[in-house]
Scaffold this motif. Sequence first.
Motif, PDB file in Angstrom:
ATOM      1  N   ARG A  11       9.893  22.534  69.825  1.00 17.13           N
ATOM      2  CA  ARG A  11       8.637  23.347  69.766  1.00 17.13           C
ATOM      3  C   ARG A  11       8.975  24.880  69.727  1.00 17.13           C
ATOM      4  O   ARG A  11      10.005  25.134  70.233  1.00 17.13           O
ATOM      5  CB  ARG A  11       8.132  23.120  71.400  1.00 17.13           C
ATOM      6  N   PHE A  12       8.364  25.470  69.191  1.00 17.99           N
ATOM      7  CA  PHE A  12       7.885  27.116  69.619  1.00 17.99           C
ATOM      8  C   PHE A  12       6.865  27.192  70.240  1.00 17.99           C
ATOM      9  O   PHE A  12       5.644  27.718  69.813  1.00 17.99           O
ATOM     10  CB  PHE A  12       8.007  27.758  67.820  1.00 17.99           C
ATOM     11  N   GLY A  13       7.150  27.554  71.665  1.00 22.81           N
ATOM     12  CA  GLY A  13       6.109  27.814  72.501  1.00 22.81           C
ATOM     13  C   GLY A  13       5.127  26.592  72.645  1.00 22.81           C
ATOM     14  O   GLY A  13       5.675  25.664  72.721  1.00 22.81           O
ATOM     15  N   ALA A  14       3.947  26.757  72.320  1.00 28.88           N
ATOM     16  CA  ALA A  14       2.898  25.796  72.472  1.00 28.88           C
ATOM     17  C   ALA A  14       3.023  24.930  71.135  1.00 28.88           C
ATOM     18  O   ALA A  14       2.276  23.789  71.157  1.00 28.88           O
ATOM     19  CB  ALA A  14       1.618  26.183  72.577  1.00 28.88           C
ATOM     20  N   LEU A  15       3.520  25.451  69.899  1.00 25.25           N
ATOM     21  CA  LEU A  15       3.506  24.915  68.546  1.00 25.25           C
ATOM     22  C   LEU A  15       4.644  23.960  68.610  1.00 25.25           C
ATOM     23  O   LEU A  15       5.663  24.021  68.885  1.00 25.25           O
ATOM     24  CB  LEU A  15       3.755  25.720  67.574  1.00 25.25           C
ATOM     25  N   VAL A  16       4.208  22.418  68.044  1.00 27.20           N
ATOM     26  CA  VAL A  16       5.366  21.559  67.915  1.00 27.20           C
ATOM     27  C   VAL A  16       5.505  21.492  66.370  1.00 27.20           C
ATOM     28  O   VAL A  16       4.805  21.229  65.606  1.00 27.20           O
ATOM     29  CB  VAL A  16       4.807  20.072  68.448  1.00 27.20           C
ATOM     30  N   ALA A  17       6.835  21.975  66.059  1.00 30.58           N
ATOM     31  CA  ALA A  17       7.242  22.145  64.647  1.00 30.58           C
ATOM     32  C   ALA A  17       7.675  20.562  64.205  1.00 30.58           C
ATOM     33  O   ALA A  17       7.659  20.351  62.903  1.00 30.58           O
ATOM     34  CB  ALA A  17       8.068  23.067  64.509  1.00 30.58           C
ATOM     35  N   LEU A  18       8.609  19.992  65.056  1.00 26.66           N
ATOM     36  CA  LEU A  18       9.033  18.555  64.826  1.00 26.66           C
ATOM     37  C   LEU A  18       8.382  17.828  65.967  1.00 26.66           C
ATOM     38  O   LEU A  18       8.674  18.288  67.070  1.00 26.66           O
ATOM     39  CB  LEU A  18      10.773  18.715  64.807  1.00 26.66           C
ATOM     40  N   ASP A  19       8.190  16.441  65.799  1.00 22.47           N
ATOM     41  CA  ASP A  19       7.554  15.635  66.863  1.00 22.47           C
ATOM     42  C   ASP A  19       8.010  14.212  66.601  1.00 22.47           C
ATOM     43  O   ASP A  19       7.624  13.637  65.621  1.00 22.47           O
ATOM     44  CB  ASP A  19       6.097  15.830  66.489  1.00 22.47           C
ATOM     45  N   ASP A  20       9.120  14.124  67.296  1.00 23.71           N
ATOM     46  CA  ASP A  20       9.649  13.111  67.603  1.00 23.71           C
ATOM     47  C   ASP A  20      10.105  12.325  66.144  1.00 23.71           C
ATOM     48  O   ASP A  20      10.047  11.171  65.680  1.00 23.71           O
ATOM     49  CB  ASP A  20       8.854  11.675  68.217  1.00 23.71           C
ATOM     50  N   VAL A  21      11.008  12.935  65.733  1.00 23.77           N
ATOM     51  CA  VAL A  21      11.810  12.662  64.227  1.00 23.77           C
ATOM     52  C   VAL A  21      12.944  11.806  64.342  1.00 23.77           C
ATOM     53  O   VAL A  21      13.822  12.277  64.893  1.00 23.77           O
ATOM     54  CB  VAL A  21      11.722  13.754  63.371  1.00 23.77           C
ATOM     55  N   THR A  22      12.788  10.578  63.921  1.00 27.64           N
ATOM     56  CA  THR A  22      14.104   9.765  63.927  1.00 27.64           C
ATOM     57  C   THR A  22      14.396   9.517  62.441  1.00 27.64           C
ATOM     58  O   THR A  22      13.429   9.007  61.658  1.00 27.64           O
ATOM     59  CB  THR A  22      14.179   8.577  64.733  1.00 27.64           C
ATOM     60  N   LEU A  23      15.586   9.824  61.842  1.00 22.82           N
ATOM     61  CA  LEU A  23      15.869   9.829  60.498  1.00 22.82           C
ATOM     62  C   LEU A  23      17.398   9.725  60.257  1.00 22.82           C
ATOM     63  O   LEU A  23      18.188  10.465  60.939  1.00 22.82           O
ATOM     64  CB  LEU A  23      15.418  11.242  59.887  1.00 22.82           C
ATOM     65  N   THR A  24      18.041   8.611  59.550  1.00 24.27           N
ATOM     66  CA  THR A  24      19.195   8.667  59.381  1.00 24.27           C
ATOM     67  C   THR A  24      19.648   8.892  57.862  1.00 24.27           C
ATOM     68  O   THR A  24      18.886   8.240  57.001  1.00 24.27           O
ATOM     69  CB  THR A  24      19.932   7.128  59.615  1.00 24.27           C
ATOM     70  N   ILE A  25      20.579   9.574  57.490  1.00 25.92           N
ATOM     71  CA  ILE A  25      20.694  10.050  56.128  1.00 25.92           C
ATOM     72  C   ILE A  25      22.471   9.677  56.052  1.00 25.92           C
ATOM     73  O   ILE A  25      23.225  10.423  56.204  1.00 25.92           O
ATOM     74  CB  ILE A  25      20.715  11.507  55.498  1.00 25.92           C
ATOM     75  N   PRO A  26      22.700   8.410  55.247  1.00 25.97           N
ATOM     76  CA  PRO A  26      23.969   7.927  55.270  1.00 25.97           C
ATOM     77  C   PRO A  26      24.910   9.004  54.325  1.00 25.97           C
ATOM     78  O   PRO A  26      24.346   9.742  53.553  1.00 25.97           O
ATOM     79  CB  PRO A  26      24.147   6.588  54.642  1.00 25.97           C
ATOM     80  N   ALA A  27      25.967   9.067  54.511  1.00 26.42           N
ATOM     81  CA  ALA A  27      26.943   9.875  53.577  1.00 26.42           C
ATOM     82  C   ALA A  27      26.979   9.351  52.333  1.00 26.42           C
ATOM     83  O   ALA A  27      26.707   8.214  51.955  1.00 26.42           O
ATOM     84  CB  ALA A  27      28.398   9.480  53.921  1.00 26.42           C
ATOM     85  N   GLY A  28      26.584  10.237  51.480  1.00 29.75           N
ATOM     86  CA  GLY A  28      26.364  10.093  49.867  1.00 29.75           C
ATOM     87  C   GLY A  28      24.992   9.902  49.471  1.00 29.75           C
ATOM     88  O   GLY A  28      24.745  10.127  48.362  1.00 29.75           O
ATOM     89  N   ALA A  29      24.039  10.057  50.497  1.00 34.29           N
ATOM     90  CA  ALA A  29      22.680   9.945  50.260  1.00 34.29           C
ATOM     91  C   ALA A  29      21.980  11.040  49.659  1.00 34.29           C
ATOM     92  O   ALA A  29      22.477  12.143  50.065  1.00 34.29           O
ATOM     93  CB  ALA A  29      21.904   9.283  51.501  1.00 34.29           C
ATOM     94  N   ARG A  30      21.047  11.031  48.990  1.00 33.50           N
ATOM     95  CA  ARG A  30      20.330  12.310  48.399  1.00 33.50           C
ATOM     96  C   ARG A  30      18.604  12.103  48.795  1.00 33.50           C
ATOM     97  O   ARG A  30      18.087  11.337  48.231  1.00 33.50           O
ATOM     98  CB  ARG A  30      20.510  12.152  47.006  1.00 33.50           C
ATOM     99  N   VAL A  31      18.578  13.026  49.848  1.00 32.40           N
ATOM    100  CA  VAL A  31      17.154  12.800  50.468  1.00 32.40           C
ATOM    101  C   VAL A  31      16.348  14.145  50.181  1.00 32.40           C
ATOM    102  O   VAL A  31      16.839  15.289  50.563  1.00 32.40           O
ATOM    103  CB  VAL A  31      17.244  12.601  51.744  1.00 32.40           C
ATOM    104  N   ALA A  32      15.079  14.096  49.725  1.00 30.61           N
ATOM    105  CA  ALA A  32      14.201  15.221  49.646  1.00 30.61           C
ATOM    106  C   ALA A  32      13.210  15.061  50.820  1.00 30.61           C
ATOM    107  O   ALA A  32      12.739  13.964  51.082  1.00 30.61           O
ATOM    108  CB  ALA A  32      13.478  15.367  48.253  1.00 30.61           C
ATOM    109  N   LEU A  33      12.822  16.498  51.310  1.00 29.48           N
ATOM    110  CA  LEU A  33      11.998  16.528  52.369  1.00 29.48           C
ATOM    111  C   LEU A  33      10.539  17.064  51.677  1.00 29.48           C
ATOM    112  O   LEU A  33      10.598  18.233  51.044  1.00 29.48           O
ATOM    113  CB  LEU A  33      12.293  17.482  53.430  1.00 29.48           C
ATOM    114  N   ALA A  34       9.372  16.343  51.777  1.00 29.44           N
ATOM    115  CA  ALA A  34       8.381  16.781  51.248  1.00 29.44           C
ATOM    116  C   ALA A  34       7.122  17.086  52.263  1.00 29.44           C
ATOM    117  O   ALA A  34       7.689  16.721  53.161  1.00 29.44           O
ATOM    118  CB  ALA A  34       7.630  15.932  50.150  1.00 29.44           C
TER     119      ALA A  34
END
Length: 240
Positions: A11-34
């Motif tokens: 959170r940044f004050g009242a703003l929720v920038a990330l909300d309950d994110v669960t993510l696994t990126i294994p070694a060697g994986a190539r992941v894009a965030l869109a």
Amino acid sequence: MRIQLQNVSKRFGALVALDDVTLTIPAGARVALAGSNGSGKSTLVRAVVGLTPCRGVTVDGIDPFVDRLSTASRIAYVPQVAPLVGAAVGELVEVVAALRRITPREIRQVAAALGLPIDLVDRRPLRALSGGMKQKLLVALALAAPVSLVVLDEPTASLDASARSVFFDLCRERLSGATVLISSHRPDEVAELADRVVTLSDGRIEDDEPAAAWSARRSAGRTLQHSDARIETRPQEVRA
Ligand SMILES: Nc1ncnc2c1ncn2[C@@H]1O[C@H](COP(=O)(O)OP(=O)(O)OP(=O)(O)O)[C@@H](O)[C@H]1O
Ligand SMILES: [Mg+2]
């Protein structure tokens, strides 16, 4: 290196920038965030590289914010916006070369390949370079040495076409086997650098899919928009 986010909220004050994110990126994986502007991509990236404190984030089991120095020396990071540092370009090259245990010459060679002759800007402060020049320098600082985790936040947004093509060549040469996390709006970056695309919306994970499926959905969406546009213009064409 393996990245793990477990029920991460930011959170940044009242703003929720990330909300309950669960993510696994294994070694060697190539992941894009869109995801659209403000959806939380840079916040997630900054948490992974240890620039912002965030409970539930680990890189190889270590909290990257708590152990910032050791994390920084093992991660290549290209930020979306260059830090407003007053240090001269030449000094930055020296410092990063020492941190990465390479010679300044190796960084200068990568920068020159991208079209930034560092000799000409050696004494200028980083903040006095143009947007594209800063991005070329940041890419050169990040990719000159081999690393096991590469984190790129819209790395080619300000690059000219020829620098973008050199950037992709460099990635092909230097990133094999590395874990890659890239935030991007550009289909060409995603196709080149990612196998998997995680789409954020309002700080939550909306989709997590193979890059080929993401690209196919985007082109299908564009075709649909074009055919809608044709239908809308038809009555006018008939009248004319
Ligand atoms: N330091 C900060 N202080 C206050 N709010 C912030 C801060 N950093 C990010 N935010 C807010 O968090 C939200 C997510 O921002 P973020 O930069 O992660 O988005 P993004 O997906 O990277 O967007 P873009 O595509 O424009 O780069 C936005 O609403 C932004 O205004
Ligand atoms: Mg961003």
